[in-house]
Design a protein around this motif. Sequence first.
Motif, PDB file in Angstrom:
ATOM      1  N   UNK A 108       0.705  -0.993  -0.496  1.00 12.21           N
ATOM      2  CA  UNK A 108      -0.290  -0.057   0.041  1.00 12.21           C
ATOM      3  C   UNK A 108       0.798   1.013   0.290  1.00 12.21           C
ATOM      4  N   UNK A 109       1.670   0.982   1.100  1.00 17.26           N
ATOM      5  CA  UNK A 109       2.211   2.684   1.006  1.00 17.26           C
ATOM      6  C   UNK A 109       4.147   2.169   0.537  1.00 17.26           C
ATOM      7  N   UNK A 110       4.316   1.092   0.084  1.00 16.50           N
ATOM      8  CA  UNK A 110       5.909   0.474  -0.035  1.00 16.50           C
ATOM      9  C   UNK A 110       5.515  -0.226  -0.996  1.00 16.50           C
ATOM     10  N   UNK A 114       2.506   8.714  -2.250  1.00 15.22           N
ATOM     11  CA  UNK A 114       2.606   8.339  -1.133  1.00 15.22           C
ATOM     12  C   UNK A 114       2.682   9.864  -0.372  1.00 15.22           C
ATOM     13  N   UNK A 115       4.347   9.780  -0.643  1.00 12.95           N
ATOM     14  CA  UNK A 115       4.734  11.144   0.467  1.00 12.95           C
ATOM     15  C   UNK A 115       3.972  12.471   0.140  1.00 12.95           C
ATOM     16  N   UNK A 116       3.631  12.850  -0.772  1.00  6.02           N
ATOM     17  CA  UNK A 116       3.207  13.883  -0.530  1.00  6.02           C
ATOM     18  C   UNK A 116       1.337  13.901  -0.263  1.00  6.02           C
ATOM     19  N   UNK A 117       1.058  12.729  -0.376  1.00  5.88           N
ATOM     20  CA  UNK A 117      -0.400  12.479  -0.069  1.00  5.88           C
ATOM     21  C   UNK A 117       0.077  12.701   1.718  1.00  5.88           C
ATOM     22  N   UNK A 169       8.928  -3.074   9.948  1.00  7.63           N
ATOM     23  CA  UNK A 169       8.037  -1.988   9.692  1.00  7.63           C
ATOM     24  C   UNK A 169       8.883  -0.482  10.028  1.00  7.63           C
ATOM     25  N   UNK A 170       9.507  -0.610  10.928  1.00  5.87           N
ATOM     26  CA  UNK A 170      10.252   0.873  10.870  1.00  5.87           C
ATOM     27  C   UNK A 170      11.568   0.817  10.431  1.00  5.87           C
ATOM     28  N   UNK A 171      12.155  -0.122  10.500  1.00  3.58           N
ATOM     29  CA  UNK A 171      13.097   0.280   8.592  1.00  3.58           C
ATOM     30  C   UNK A 171      13.004   0.713   7.755  1.00  3.58           C
ATOM     31  N   UNK A 172      11.768   0.209   7.609  1.00  3.68           N
ATOM     32  CA  UNK A 172      10.884   1.199   5.708  1.00  3.68           C
ATOM     33  C   UNK A 172      10.630   3.022   5.846  1.00  3.68           C
ATOM     34  N   UNK A 173      10.116   2.898   7.354  1.00  2.00           N
ATOM     35  CA  UNK A 173       9.641   3.871   8.425  1.00  2.00           C
ATOM     36  C   UNK A 173      10.966   5.327   8.409  1.00  2.00           C
ATOM     37  N   UNK A 174      11.926   4.375   9.032  1.00  2.00           N
ATOM     38  CA  UNK A 174      13.509   5.086   9.157  1.00  2.00           C
ATOM     39  C   UNK A 174      14.033   5.975   7.980  1.00  2.00           C
ATOM     40  N   UNK A 175      13.679   4.765   6.906  1.00  2.00           N
ATOM     41  CA  UNK A 175      14.284   5.075   5.536  1.00  2.00           C
ATOM     42  C   UNK A 175      13.529   5.781   5.026  1.00  2.00           C
ATOM     43  N   UNK A 176      12.291   6.335   5.241  1.00  2.00           N
ATOM     44  CA  UNK A 176      12.237   6.923   4.341  1.00  2.00           C
ATOM     45  C   UNK A 176      11.156   8.857   5.006  1.00  2.00           C
ATOM     46  N   UNK A 177      11.580   8.376   6.295  1.00  2.00           N
ATOM     47  CA  UNK A 177      11.573   9.526   7.572  1.00  2.00           C
ATOM     48  C   UNK A 177       9.756   9.743   7.459  1.00  2.00           C
ATOM     49  N   UNK A 178       9.288   8.155   7.388  1.00  2.00           N
ATOM     50  CA  UNK A 178       7.809   8.551   7.659  1.00  2.00           C
ATOM     51  C   UNK A 178       7.173   8.531   9.234  1.00  2.00           C
ATOM     52  N   UNK A 199      -3.090   4.474  -7.302  1.00  2.00           N
ATOM     53  CA  UNK A 199      -2.089   5.255  -7.214  1.00  2.00           C
ATOM     54  C   UNK A 199      -2.355   6.534  -6.280  1.00  2.00           C
ATOM     55  N   UNK A 200      -1.544   7.136  -5.357  1.00  2.00           N
ATOM     56  CA  UNK A 200      -2.339   7.821  -4.552  1.00  2.00           C
ATOM     57  C   UNK A 200      -2.154   9.576  -5.271  1.00  2.00           C
ATOM     58  N   UNK A 201      -0.906   9.347  -6.182  1.00  2.00           N
ATOM     59  CA  UNK A 201      -1.676  10.156  -7.189  1.00  2.00           C
ATOM     60  C   UNK A 201      -2.452  10.905  -7.923  1.00  2.00           C
ATOM     61  N   UNK A 202      -3.546   9.868  -7.404  1.00  6.64           N
ATOM     62  CA  UNK A 202      -4.432   9.957  -7.973  1.00  6.64           C
ATOM     63  C   UNK A 202      -5.531  11.389  -6.959  1.00  6.64           C
ATOM     64  N   UNK A 203      -4.744  11.040  -5.889  1.00  6.01           N
ATOM     65  CA  UNK A 203      -6.057  11.453  -4.845  1.00  6.01           C
ATOM     66  C   UNK A 203      -5.014  12.919  -4.320  1.00  6.01           C
ATOM     67  N   UNK A 204      -3.856  13.677  -5.665  1.00  2.20           N
ATOM     68  CA  UNK A 204      -3.430  14.988  -4.992  1.00  2.20           C
ATOM     69  C   UNK A 204      -4.022  16.055  -6.573  1.00  2.20           C
TER      70      UNK A 204
END
Length: 207
Positions: A9-11, A86-89, A111-120, A202-207
Amino acid sequence: MLLFDLDGTLIDSNDIWTNIDVNFLTRRGLEITQEYLYAVSPSTVPLAAVFTRDYFHLDMTPEEIVAEWMDGALDAYRNVALKPGVMAFLERCRDRGEHMALVTACVPELCLTALQCHGLESFFPDIIFAQELGLEKRDPEVYRLTAERLGVAPKDCILYEDAPHNCTAAQSVGMKAIGVYDQFYAKFQDQMRRSCDGYITSFLELL
């Protein structure tokens, strides 16, 4: 309250687990099946390990299976890509004052590794791990407990999720579910468009 699944979903991580499964089974001369993949994909890693042992009649403990899976997973999650938009949304939702939380079957460490990787991390002050509940995400109880822990009514929650059975489970307790396209569940697109409260490729549709 906006709830988000993580994997698929996010990644863009569903292929990580498909490759891990394929490599694990190939080393043992076993053939992966779609039935197997769809059974384990929404599951937590500990429950998927039990299913794998039983499905293939392996002479291994679930703990040994998990350890082998995790060998390659951590590096993959350090380099996993965000899905488009994802980031923009998430930034837009934060700027609007939306309260956001994760509901994930992912291993907490990954999960925490992925979030930290992208600053989420700052987007998600609350993370509900299905693994810690001891439940699969296709179980409606996951979503009832999620709402309870977050102090909100299910009817006030919108879930973004790529797995069709998880969307159905959330809807069964009164949540709205927005289906998110992922290649792994591509053949369920029509079903999700019919059954979900909304569907995006895509989350681009929501921007």
